[in-house]
Write an enzyme that holds these catalytic residues in place. Structure first.
Site, PDB file in Angstrom:
ATOM      1  CG  ASP A 112      -2.052  -0.860   1.221  1.00 40.85           C
ATOM      2  OD1 ASP A 112      -2.370  -1.395   0.119  1.00 40.85           O
ATOM      3  OD2 ASP A 112      -2.842  -0.888   2.238  1.00 40.85           O
ATOM      4  NE  ARG A 158      -4.752  -1.791  -4.271  1.00 36.54           N
ATOM      5  CZ  ARG A 158      -4.303  -1.830  -3.186  1.00 36.54           C
ATOM      6  NH1 ARG A 158      -4.007  -0.969  -2.256  1.00 36.54           N
ATOM      7  NH2 ARG A 158      -4.048  -3.360  -2.888  1.00 36.54           N
TER       8      ARG A 158
HETATM    9  C1  FAD Z   1      -8.718  -1.230  -3.319  1.00 42.18           C
HETATM   10  C2  FAD Z   1      -8.330   0.229  -2.914  1.00 42.18           C
HETATM   11  C3  FAD Z   1      -7.084   0.398  -2.257  1.00 42.18           C
HETATM   12  C4  FAD Z   1      -6.548   1.568  -1.849  1.00 42.18           C
HETATM   13  N1  FAD Z   1      -5.545   1.508  -1.375  1.00 42.18           N
HETATM   14  C5  FAD Z   1      -5.044   2.902  -0.887  1.00 42.18           C
HETATM   15  C6  FAD Z   1      -3.277   3.219  -0.587  1.00 42.18           C
HETATM   16  O1  FAD Z   1      -2.792   2.312  -0.740  1.00 42.18           O
HETATM   17  N2  FAD Z   1      -3.241   4.379  -0.520  1.00 42.18           N
HETATM   18  C7  FAD Z   1      -3.957   5.380  -0.281  1.00 42.18           C
HETATM   19  O2  FAD Z   1      -3.654   6.543  -0.057  1.00 42.18           O
HETATM   20  N3  FAD Z   1      -5.343   5.338  -0.832  1.00 42.18           N
HETATM   21  C8  FAD Z   1      -5.577   4.025  -1.109  1.00 42.18           C
HETATM   22  N4  FAD Z   1      -7.108   3.964  -1.122  1.00 42.18           N
HETATM   23  C9  FAD Z   1      -7.957   4.801  -1.022  1.00 42.18           C
HETATM   24  C10 FAD Z   1      -8.086   5.909  -2.165  1.00 42.18           C
HETATM   25  O3  FAD Z   1      -6.981   6.610  -2.161  1.00 42.18           O
HETATM   26  C11 FAD Z   1      -9.219   6.817  -2.098  1.00 42.18           C
HETATM   27  O4  FAD Z   1      -9.084   7.523  -0.791  1.00 42.18           O
HETATM   28  C12 FAD Z   1     -10.639   6.243  -1.880  1.00 42.18           C
HETATM   29  O5  FAD Z   1     -10.525   4.990  -2.984  1.00 42.18           O
HETATM   30  C13 FAD Z   1     -11.790   7.191  -2.225  1.00 42.18           C
HETATM   31  O6  FAD Z   1     -11.631   7.683  -3.542  1.00 42.18           O
HETATM   32  P1  FAD Z   1     -12.342   7.060  -4.947  1.00 42.18           P
HETATM   33  O7  FAD Z   1     -11.662   7.119  -5.973  1.00 42.18           O
HETATM   34  O8  FAD Z   1     -13.265   5.902  -4.496  1.00 42.18           O
HETATM   35  O9  FAD Z   1     -13.215   8.471  -5.341  1.00 42.18           O
HETATM   36  P2  FAD Z   1     -14.128   9.415  -4.493  1.00 42.18           P
HETATM   37  O10 FAD Z   1     -14.462  10.587  -5.511  1.00 42.18           O
HETATM   38  O11 FAD Z   1     -13.624   9.724  -3.107  1.00 42.18           O
HETATM   39  O12 FAD Z   1     -15.414   8.638  -4.267  1.00 42.18           O
HETATM   40  C14 FAD Z   1     -16.336   8.208  -5.513  1.00 42.18           C
HETATM   41  C15 FAD Z   1     -17.903   7.692  -4.774  1.00 42.18           C
HETATM   42  O13 FAD Z   1     -17.269   6.496  -4.198  1.00 42.18           O
HETATM   43  C16 FAD Z   1     -17.963   6.521  -2.788  1.00 42.18           C
HETATM   44  N5  FAD Z   1     -17.054   6.616  -1.635  1.00 42.18           N
HETATM   45  C17 FAD Z   1     -15.778   6.692  -1.832  1.00 42.18           C
HETATM   46  N6  FAD Z   1     -15.326   6.460  -0.736  1.00 42.18           N
HETATM   47  C18 FAD Z   1     -16.317   6.437   0.309  1.00 42.18           C
HETATM   48  C19 FAD Z   1     -16.458   6.461   1.804  1.00 42.18           C
HETATM   49  N7  FAD Z   1     -15.396   6.083   2.367  1.00 42.18           N
HETATM   50  N8  FAD Z   1     -17.526   5.788   2.441  1.00 42.18           N
HETATM   51  C20 FAD Z   1     -18.679   5.762   1.355  1.00 42.18           C
HETATM   52  N9  FAD Z   1     -18.534   5.956   0.034  1.00 42.18           N
HETATM   53  C21 FAD Z   1     -17.375   6.468  -0.400  1.00 42.18           C
HETATM   54  C22 FAD Z   1     -19.124   7.814  -2.763  1.00 42.18           C
HETATM   55  O14 FAD Z   1     -20.295   7.434  -3.390  1.00 42.18           O
HETATM   56  C23 FAD Z   1     -18.205   8.837  -3.688  1.00 42.18           C
HETATM   57  O15 FAD Z   1     -19.189   9.755  -4.446  1.00 42.18           O
HETATM   58  C24 FAD Z   1      -7.520   2.698  -1.689  1.00 42.18           C
HETATM   59  C25 FAD Z   1      -8.903   2.642  -2.247  1.00 42.18           C
HETATM   60  C26 FAD Z   1      -9.273   1.345  -2.902  1.00 42.18           C
HETATM   61  C27 FAD Z   1     -10.492   1.076  -3.482  1.00 42.18           C
END
Ligand code: FAD
Length: 308
Positions: free
Chosen positions: A134, A184
Site C-alpha cells: 500500500d 494499483r
Molecule cells: C482497493 C483500494 C485500495 C486503496 N489503497 C490505498 C492506498 O494504498 N493508499 C492510499 O492513499 N489510498 C488508498 N485507497 C483509498 C483511495 O486513495 C481513496 O481515498 C478512496 O478510494 C476514495 O476515492 P475514490 O476513487 O473512490 O473516489 P471518490 O471521489 O472519493 O468517491 C467516489 C464515490 O465513491 C463512494 N465513496 C468513496 N469513498 C467512500 C467512503 N469512504 N464511504 C462511502 N462512500 C464512499 C461515494 O459514493 C463517492 O461519491 C484505496 C482505495 C481502494 C478502492
C-alpha cells in the site's frame, strides 16, 4: 472542509483513545472492517469469493512503535496466509500490507520493514498468491518503492500502489508500467501539502486519468482502485483503446463501499477485487474512510448521540 480535519484527527493519539473506546463505535466500524480475527473474517472471505469476487486482505494497523509490534504484524499476515492455504483460496485472495506496520518508521526501519515483509511475500508465493504494498504518506514512498523493487527481484508479481494526487506519480507510473508489474492506482487518502500534491478534486481526477492512460498503454497489469463511476467508465474505455482483454487489468474497491457495483462489474466479466480489512487496530483505516465521505461522520456522530 471536514475531510482534512478528520485526516488530522487520524494522527492524534488522544482522538484514537477516545474514538476506539466509544461504546457505539464497533457497530459503525463493522461496515468497513467486518471482523477482528482470522476466524471472524473467514466467513466473509468465503461469502465474497462464492459471489465471484476476488480479495485483497488487509490486517489493519500502521505506525507501530516497537520492533516487537512489527514482528507481530508479520506473524498476523503469516497466520492469514496459512488459513488461506487450508481453505485453498490462494488463487482468489492476495494480501495488502502497509510497511509502517512492518517497522518502516523505526530506527533502521527500511531494512526492518524489508526483513519483516519478505517472509509474508514468500509464504504468499508458496500458495500461489502475492502481496501488494500500500502507499502511505509521501515521506514513506521512496523507501516503499525501493522495497518493492528489491522484493520483485525474487517475486516479480509483488504489487505496489501509486496515488494520483501526488505530482510525482506520473513519473512513477512510467517507470512502473513495464512487463510483469502489478500497479494499483488510487486517488490518495492522506493529508498531503500543496508542495507535493493536488488539493482540488477536479485536479486529482484529471491526474488519475492521465496516470491511468500511462498504465493502460504500458506493459504491466493495472489495478484500478476507485469507486468513482466516472473513472470506472473511463478505465473501461482506456482499456478498450489499449486493446486490453478483461483479464489484462482489474477493478478494486473497498469492502463496505458500493457493494452492488462490485457485483455488477464481476457479473459483466470484469475481475473485481475487494479490499477487505480486519483486525483490532482499525482507527487509522476507519478515519480515512470517514474523511473520504463526511456523510459517514454524520452517521457516526448521530449513532453516538442516539446511544448517549
Ligand atoms: C482497493 C483500494 C485500495 C486503496 N489503497 C490505498 C492506498 O494504498 N493508499 C492510499 O492513499 N489510498 C488508498 N485507497 C483509498 C483511495 O486513495 C481513496 O481515498 C478512496 O478510494 C476514495 O476515492 P475514490 O476513487 O473512490 O473516489 P471518490 O471521489 O472519493 O468517491 C467516489 C464515490 O465513491 C463512494 N465513496 C468513496 N469513498 C467512500 C467512503 N469512504 N464511504 C462511502 N462512500 C464512499 C461515494 O459514493 C463517492 O461519491 C484505496 C482505495 C481502494 C478502492
Amino acid at each position: 472542509m471536514l475531510g482534512p480535519v478528520i485526516l488530522a484527527a487520524s494522527r492524534s493519539d488522544r482522538m484514537r483513545r477516545l474514538i476506539s473506546a466509544a461504546p457505539v463505535t464497533k457497530q459503525v466500524v463493522d461496515r468497513f472492517i467486518p471482523g477482528e480475527t482470522v476466524d471472524e473474517i473467514v466467513p466473509i472471505i468465503q461469502e465474497l469469493t462464492a459471489r465471484g469476487l476476488e480479495l485483497t486482505m488487509d490486517v489493519v494497523g500502521e505506525d507501530i512503535t516497537t520492533p516487537e509490534q512489527a514482528e507481530a504484524a508479520r506473524d498476523a499476515y503469516l497466520a492469514l496466509v496459512e488459513r488461506l492455504r487450508t481453505l485453498d483460496l490462494g488463487t482468489r485472495a492476495e494480501m495488502s500490507v502497509k510497511l509502517s506496520m512492518f517497522g518502516q518508521a523505526l530506527d533502521g526501519g527500511h531494512e526492518l520493514a524489508l526483513a519483516n515483509v519478505r517472509p509474508v511475500v514468500e509464504a504468499a508465493a508458496a500458495i500461489g498468491t502475492t502481496v501488494t504494498l500500500d502507499a502511505e504518506d509521501h515521506t514513506t514512498l521512496d523507501s516503499m518503492f525501493a522495497i518493492h523493487e528489491e522484493l520483485r527481484r525474487d517475486f516479480p508479481q509483488t504489487g505496489c500502489v501509486i496515488q494520483a494526487y501526488l505530482f510525482r506519480t506520473e513519473a512513477d507510473a512510467r517507470r512502473l508500467a513495464e512487463a510483469g508489474s502489478r500497479v494499483r492506482l488510487v486517488k490518495g487518502a492522506y493529508k498531503e501539502p500543496a508542495e507535493v500534491a493536488y488539493q482540488q478534486k477536479h485536479e486529482i481526477d484529471k491526474a488519475y486519468v492521465r496516470v491511468l492512460r500511462i498504465l493502460m498503454e504500458g506493459e504491466g497489469y493495472p489495478m484500478v482502485g476507485s469507486h468513482d463511476p466516472r473513472l470506472i467508465s473511463i478505465a473501461q474505455e482506456l482499456a478498450r483503446q489499449a486493446g486490453r482483454k478483461p483479464d489484462e487489468y482489474e477493478f478494486q474497491m473497498l469492502y463496505g463501499i458500493r457493494g452492488d457495483e462490485h457485483l455488477r462489474l464481476a457479473a459483466e466479466g470484469h475481475r473485481m477485487r475487494v479490499y477487505t480489512a480486519y483486525g483490532t487496530d482499525w482507527y487509522g483505516y476507519f478515519m480515512r474512510r470517514l474523511a473520504e465521505k463526511p456523510a459517514n461522520l454524520r452517521f457516526f456522530v448521530r449513532s453516538m448521540i442516539s446511544k448517549g
